[in-house]
Design an enzyme around this catalytic site. Structure first.
Site, PDB file in Angstrom:
ATOM      1  N   LYS A 198       0.842  -1.212   0.000  1.00 19.50           N
ATOM      2  CA  LYS A 198       0.000   0.000   0.000  1.00 19.50           C
ATOM      3  C   LYS A 198       0.868   1.251   0.000  1.00 19.50           C
ATOM      4  O   LYS A 198       0.776   2.114   0.872  1.00 19.50           O
ATOM      5  CB  LYS A 198      -0.951   0.001   1.196  1.00 19.50           C
ATOM      6  CG  LYS A 198      -2.019  -1.089   1.143  1.00 19.50           C
ATOM      7  CD  LYS A 198      -3.162  -0.768   2.093  1.00 19.50           C
ATOM      8  CE  LYS A 198      -4.287  -1.758   2.016  1.00 19.50           C
ATOM      9  NZ  LYS A 198      -4.000  -3.073   2.582  1.00 19.50           N
ATOM     10  N   THR A 222     -11.719  -1.091   2.275  1.00 22.05           N
ATOM     11  CA  THR A 222     -13.019  -1.729   2.551  1.00 22.05           C
ATOM     12  C   THR A 222     -13.509  -1.440   3.975  1.00 22.05           C
ATOM     13  O   THR A 222     -14.656  -1.712   4.305  1.00 22.05           O
ATOM     14  CB  THR A 222     -12.932  -3.257   2.338  1.00 22.05           C
ATOM     15  OG1 THR A 222     -11.703  -3.718   2.881  1.00 22.05           O
ATOM     16  CG2 THR A 222     -12.988  -3.607   0.888  1.00 22.05           C
ATOM     17  N   ARG A 271      -9.213 -13.079   8.346  1.00 12.18           N
ATOM     18  CA  ARG A 271      -9.819 -13.650   9.555  1.00 12.18           C
ATOM     19  C   ARG A 271     -10.815 -14.790   9.325  1.00 12.18           C
ATOM     20  O   ARG A 271     -10.811 -15.756  10.088  1.00 12.18           O
ATOM     21  CB  ARG A 271     -10.445 -12.521  10.394  1.00 12.18           C
ATOM     22  CG  ARG A 271      -9.381 -11.690  11.102  1.00 12.18           C
ATOM     23  CD  ARG A 271      -9.886 -10.365  11.571  1.00 12.18           C
ATOM     24  NE  ARG A 271     -10.048  -9.432  10.462  1.00 12.18           N
ATOM     25  CZ  ARG A 271     -10.367  -8.149  10.602  1.00 12.18           C
ATOM     26  NH1 ARG A 271     -10.588  -7.663  11.805  1.00 12.18           N
ATOM     27  NH2 ARG A 271     -10.461  -7.366   9.561  1.00 12.18           N
TER      28      ARG A 271
HETATM   29  O1  C5P Z   1      -9.124 -10.380   8.016  1.00 11.40           O
HETATM   30  P1  C5P Z   1      -9.726  -9.799   6.775  1.00 11.40           P
HETATM   31  O2  C5P Z   1     -10.427 -10.822   5.907  1.00 11.40           O
HETATM   32  O3  C5P Z   1     -10.550  -8.560   7.034  1.00 11.40           O
HETATM   33  O4  C5P Z   1      -8.444  -9.336   5.936  1.00 11.40           O
HETATM   34  C1  C5P Z   1      -8.564  -8.554   4.779  1.00 11.40           C
HETATM   35  C2  C5P Z   1      -7.197  -8.277   4.236  1.00 11.40           C
HETATM   36  O5  C5P Z   1      -7.336  -7.503   3.073  1.00 11.40           O
HETATM   37  C3  C5P Z   1      -6.287  -7.522   5.205  1.00 11.40           C
HETATM   38  O6  C5P Z   1      -5.007  -8.095   5.102  1.00 11.40           O
HETATM   39  C4  C5P Z   1      -6.296  -6.099   4.678  1.00 11.40           C
HETATM   40  O7  C5P Z   1      -5.042  -5.455   4.833  1.00 11.40           O
HETATM   41  C5  C5P Z   1      -6.556  -6.323   3.182  1.00 11.40           C
HETATM   42  N1  C5P Z   1      -7.187  -5.188   2.500  1.00 11.40           N
HETATM   43  C6  C5P Z   1      -8.419  -4.674   2.875  1.00 11.40           C
HETATM   44  N2  C5P Z   1      -8.955  -3.596   2.206  1.00 11.40           N
HETATM   45  C7  C5P Z   1      -8.302  -3.058   1.167  1.00 11.40           C
HETATM   46  C8  C5P Z   1      -7.072  -3.564   0.781  1.00 11.40           C
HETATM   47  C9  C5P Z   1      -6.542  -4.655   1.471  1.00 11.40           C
HETATM   48  O8  C5P Z   1      -9.038  -5.205   3.802  1.00 11.40           O
HETATM   49  N3  C5P Z   1      -8.849  -2.078   0.487  1.00 11.40           N
END
Ligand code: C5P
Length: 256
Positions: free
Chosen positions: A67, A131, A225
């Site tokens: 990022k 997100t 997660r």
């Molecule tokens: O645990 P979870 O399913 O929420 O993880 C989502 C992953 O996606 C995390 O590693 C987070 O850094 C990544 N991510 C995100 N939103 C974005 C880009 C990446 O949640 N826009």
């Protein structure tokens, strides 16, 4: 491009040490397509994390979620180093924030020096709007909500900039996947924010199920997660893969 459904899962190695991460790599290397190395693991273990994950799971790809967000000269330097590292260690994707617009993304894409003929270099993905960001958080962050009333409006704007700058794809929520894909058919769409319908609330705000994300147009989904905290992570990944398969059968069976 056709792939096995599980190969569209990017598992987020959001773990504090390389040892912890490698336990999940061993467990999931036949259940997911790529491993995401993000800030937590990269800060803990650095480039060694990429080499170790690749060695433990040579058949899986690496999604380096750095990022990046800085002035173009600094991002150029970081991306040049990442590109050399990626070439050596086999990184597939690296992420850059879209907030600063075209010049920064262009600098990143140029420094990643992807050669479309040989496939060498890195594929840059633009992070559109996290997100975890809600419409209220956008107001707090100072976004002009007259111009971009909702997160999807801003996501579409940033996806267009990423496409113009030569990014291989974008990260957005499943809720915007369809609109982004329709407006930019050539862009890869990668969606985190994956949750089952009955999942307890957490920091993610714009979420959907694996089925909904892929049905809407996601090429890959990023899952942390829901797999990591499952009683049986292998079974959780298999369930997600079966949802992906169901969605692709309805969306476009040639992708299977
Ligand atoms: O645990 P979870 O399913 O929420 O993880 C989502 C992953 O996606 C995390 O590693 C987070 O850094 C990544 N991510 C995100 N939103 C974005 C880009 C990446 O949640 N826009």
């Amino acid at each position: 491009m056709a792939k096995k459904p599980f190969q569209r899962i990017i598992f987020a190695l959001d773990l504090p040490t390389l040892n912890d991460a490698l336990k999940y790599v061993e467990l999931l290397k036949c259940s997911v397509g790529l491993f995401k190395i993000g800030l937590e693991l990269f800060i803990a273990a650095g480039p060694m994390a990429i080499e170790a994950v690749k060695k433990a799971a040579p058949g899986c790809g690496i999604f380096l979620d750095l990022k990046l967000h800085d002035i173009p000269a600094t991002v150029t330097g970081a991306m040049t180093t990442a590109s050399e590292l990626g070439e050596r260690a086999g990184v597939d994707f690296v992420t850059v924030h879209c907030d600063d617009g075209g010049p920064l993304l262009k600098a990143a894409v140029e420094a990643a020096s992807l050669d479309s003929a040989t496939g060498h270099g890195l594929r840059v993905l633009g992070v559109t709007v996290l997100t975890s960001m809600s419409a209220e958080a956008m107001v707090e962050a100072g976004i002009d909500i007259k111009r971009f009333p909702t997160p999807p409006d801003l996501v579409l704007h940033r996806a267009a900039i990423a496409s113009k700058a030569g990014c291989a794809g974008v990260i957005c929520s499943p809720l915007e996947a369809q609109a982004v894909k329709e407006a930019n058919p050539g862009l890869l769409v990668i969606t985190p924010g994956i949750r089952s319908a009955d999942a307890p609330a957490d920091d993610q705000r714009r979420t959907a199920t694996p089925y909904e994300a892929v049905k809407a147009g996601a090429d890959y989904i990023v899952v942390g997660r829901p797999i990591r905290e499952a009683e049986n992570p292998v079974k959780a990944a298999a369930l997600i893969a079966s949802e992906i398969e169901r969605a692709l059968k309805e969306r476009d069976p040639s992708l299977l």
